[in-house]
Design an enzyme around this catalytic site. Structure first.
Site, short mmCIF file in Angstrom:
data_model
loop_
_atom_site.label_atom_id
_atom_site.label_comp_id
_atom_site.label_asym_id
_atom_site.label_seq_id
_atom_site.Cartn_x
_atom_site.Cartn_y
_atom_site.Cartn_z
N ASP A 1 0.92 -0.99 -0.51
CA ASP A 1 0.39 -0.11 -0.07
C ASP A 1 0.92 1.07 -0.77
O ASP A 1 1.80 1.36 0.19
CB ASP A 1 -1.10 -0.29 1.56
N ARG B 1 -0.95 -0.74 -8.33
CA ARG B 1 -2.45 -0.49 -8.58
C ARG B 1 -2.41 1.15 -8.16
O ARG B 1 -1.69 1.92 -7.94
CB ARG B 1 -2.83 -0.96 -7.38
P1 FDA Z 1 -13.89 9.09 -5.25
O1 FDA Z 1 -13.16 9.86 -4.13
O2 FDA Z 1 -13.69 10.53 -6.31
O3 FDA Z 1 -15.59 8.77 -5.15
C1 FDA Z 1 -16.17 8.37 -6.38
C2 FDA Z 1 -17.45 8.01 -5.82
O4 FDA Z 1 -17.42 6.79 -5.39
C3 FDA Z 1 -17.98 8.81 -5.44
O5 FDA Z 1 -18.96 10.01 -5.52
C4 FDA Z 1 -18.70 7.56 -4.12
O6 FDA Z 1 -20.15 7.88 -5.30
C5 FDA Z 1 -17.87 6.97 -4.48
N1 FDA Z 1 -17.12 5.94 -2.73
C6 FDA Z 1 -15.97 6.82 -3.03
N2 FDA Z 1 -15.54 6.43 -2.12
C7 FDA Z 1 -16.30 6.12 -0.66
C8 FDA Z 1 -16.83 5.74 0.78
N3 FDA Z 1 -16.52 5.64 1.41
N4 FDA Z 1 -18.48 5.50 0.50
C9 FDA Z 1 -19.00 5.96 0.18
N5 FDA Z 1 -18.77 5.42 -0.96
C10 FDA Z 1 -17.69 5.72 -1.77
N6 FDA Z 1 -4.92 5.79 -1.16
C11 FDA Z 1 -4.08 5.22 -0.86
O7 FDA Z 1 -4.08 6.52 -0.81
N7 FDA Z 1 -3.45 4.10 -0.33
C12 FDA Z 1 -3.35 3.14 -0.89
O8 FDA Z 1 -2.67 2.46 -1.16
C13 FDA Z 1 -4.94 3.58 -1.48
N8 FDA Z 1 -5.21 1.65 -1.89
C14 FDA Z 1 -6.66 1.35 -1.93
C15 FDA Z 1 -6.88 0.33 -2.95
C16 FDA Z 1 -8.19 -0.03 -3.33
C17 FDA Z 1 -8.46 -1.86 -3.09
C18 FDA Z 1 -9.05 1.02 -3.25
C19 FDA Z 1 -10.53 1.34 -3.88
C20 FDA Z 1 -8.82 2.41 -2.69
C21 FDA Z 1 -7.59 2.49 -2.20
N9 FDA Z 1 -6.90 3.44 -1.51
C22 FDA Z 1 -5.54 3.95 -1.44
C23 FDA Z 1 -8.00 5.19 -1.46
C24 FDA Z 1 -7.71 5.83 -2.73
O9 FDA Z 1 -6.77 6.42 -2.81
C25 FDA Z 1 -8.92 6.90 -2.61
O10 FDA Z 1 -9.32 7.74 -1.10
C26 FDA Z 1 -10.66 6.18 -2.83
O11 FDA Z 1 -10.39 4.96 -3.08
C27 FDA Z 1 -11.78 7.38 -3.24
O12 FDA Z 1 -11.80 7.45 -4.36
P2 FDA Z 1 -12.48 7.48 -5.29
O13 FDA Z 1 -11.20 6.47 -6.49
O14 FDA Z 1 -13.41 6.09 -5.31
O15 FDA Z 1 -13.28 8.33 -6.16
#
Ligand code: FDA
Length: 310
Positions: A130, A182
């Site tokens: 991570d 990732r």
């Molecule tokens: P964004 O924040 O723009 O959200 C898009 C949409 O997704 C939102 O409108 C909502 O509908 C939905 N959504 C997002 N988060 C939600 C929540 N918590 N609850 C409900 N709905 C939600 N970060 C990091 O810094 N280091 C890492 O190693 C990782 N590893 C990692 C693994 C995996 C498998 C995932 C999915 C994410 C990570 N992250 C991470 C976290 C990542 O950086 C990020 O903070 C979250 O995924 C939220 O960003 P989105 O890409 O979903 O987009």
């Protein structure tokens, strides 16, 4: 503003002690965290696997302060890999280097991480490093590129964050190495000197990095719940003739379960990140910061828990 406050609170251990001591937010946590033990986490994976979804398991916990804690975390990961193998689960693991001693001594971290990678190799499994806050980016990439990847190219991969200005360069570096990446947006509070303050730049960098990884990278993990980006990834894959076996979507446990299932139905690979363990507070606060609407959900849960204890 709210996001910054929540991210600030995520780094306050005394608040976690209060919340945990008073049994607050446990119900809410269970939506996003698969219990506190290896058994409960593996049970959650059984359900995901039954729905055609693979998993990556993360033992919650961040920077440890002494060698014994780092070794104990390493030992738990060995048990976890054993249990995944014993139960025949479709799952790998995700680790945070600070939980394995990165802030104590590089040698200690290398020793503990190597032990985990050796065990993963026995089972032909995989360990994702991570990515934490930007203070760790270069250290993590150096550690990966110099100490781990040359010996365990099939067993270890990294995470890059589109919020950081440097990430497209890091993606080119990773593509040249041939390593697994990732791609996520980034969950940490970062200064504008290193990260884009505007979400549209974070999203645009995500899309650019994603397309580079899909065409030239090695089995990228597209970690996002952003439906616009996911739709774009699918259109891009179809247009470029990139099959579903060349990449996977990744999402967090408890987030957008509808979307996870729909993608599987449509024939795409989905892996869910399953966190578990006692140290769930910083993880949960970062999830709240991403979607402040979850605050209503947590408030409802806390109230319910307080009322039911009276
Ligand atoms: P964004 O924040 O723009 O959200 C898009 C949409 O997704 C939102 O409108 C909502 O509908 C939905 N959504 C997002 N988060 C939600 C929540 N918590 N609850 C409900 N709905 C939600 N970060 C990091 O810094 N280091 C890492 O190693 C990782 N590893 C990692 C693994 C995996 C498998 C995932 C999915 C994410 C990570 N992250 C991470 C976290 C990542 O950086 C990020 O903070 C979250 O995924 C939220 O960003 P989105 O890409 O979903 O987009």
């Amino acid at each position: 503003m709210l996001r910054n406050t929540l991210l600030y609170l995520s780094r306050q251990p005394q608040i976690f002690r209060f919340v945990r001591h008073n049994g607050l937010a446990k119900g809410f946590a269970s939506r996003f965290v698969a219990g506190e033990t290896i058994t409960s986490a593996c049970d959650a994976v059984v359900e995901l696997n039954a729905a055609g979804i693979s998993a990556t398991l993360d033992l919650l916990g961040e920077s440890v302060t002494n060698e014994a804690e780092a070794r104990e975390t390493g030992r738990q990961y060995l048990d976890l890999l054993d249990e995944i193998h014993r139960r025949g689960l479709n799952a790998n693991v995700s680790v945070k280097l600070t939980a394995l001693g990165q802030d104590i001594r590089d040698e200690l971290c290398a020793e503990v991480t190597t032990e985990i990678l050796e065990r993963a190799k026995t089972y032909d499994s995989f360990v994702r490093l991570d990515m934490e806050g930007s203070a760790y980016t270069q250290r993590t990439l150096d550690f990966f590129g110099q100490r781990l990847y040359p010996t365990y190219p099939r067993q270890v991969g990294i995470v890059l964050q589109s919020a950081l200005r440097r990430t497209l360069d890091d993606i080119e570096w990773a593509i040249a190495q041939g390593c697994r990446v990732r791609l996520c947006k980034g969950a940490y509070l970062e200064p504008a000197t290193v990260a884009f303050p505007e979400k549209r730049d974070v999203d645009a960098t995500y899309v650019e990095g994603m397309e580079r990884l899909m065409t030239r990278g090695h089995y990228p993990g597209l970690a996002t719940h952003d439906e616009t980006i996911i739709t774009r990834a699918i259109a891009f894959a179809r247009a470029a003739g990139i099959g579903p076996d060349r990449f996977e979507f990744q999402m967090l446990y408890g987030v957008r379960r509808d979307l996870q299932e729909r993608l599987v139905r449509e024939g795409w690979r989905v892996r869910v990140y399953v966190p578990f363990g006692t140290q769930w507070y910083p993880y949960l606060m970062r999830r709240l910061a991403e979607r402040p609407a979850n605050i209503a959900f947590i408030a409802g849960n806390v109230l319910r828990e307080m009322v039911s204890r009276r």
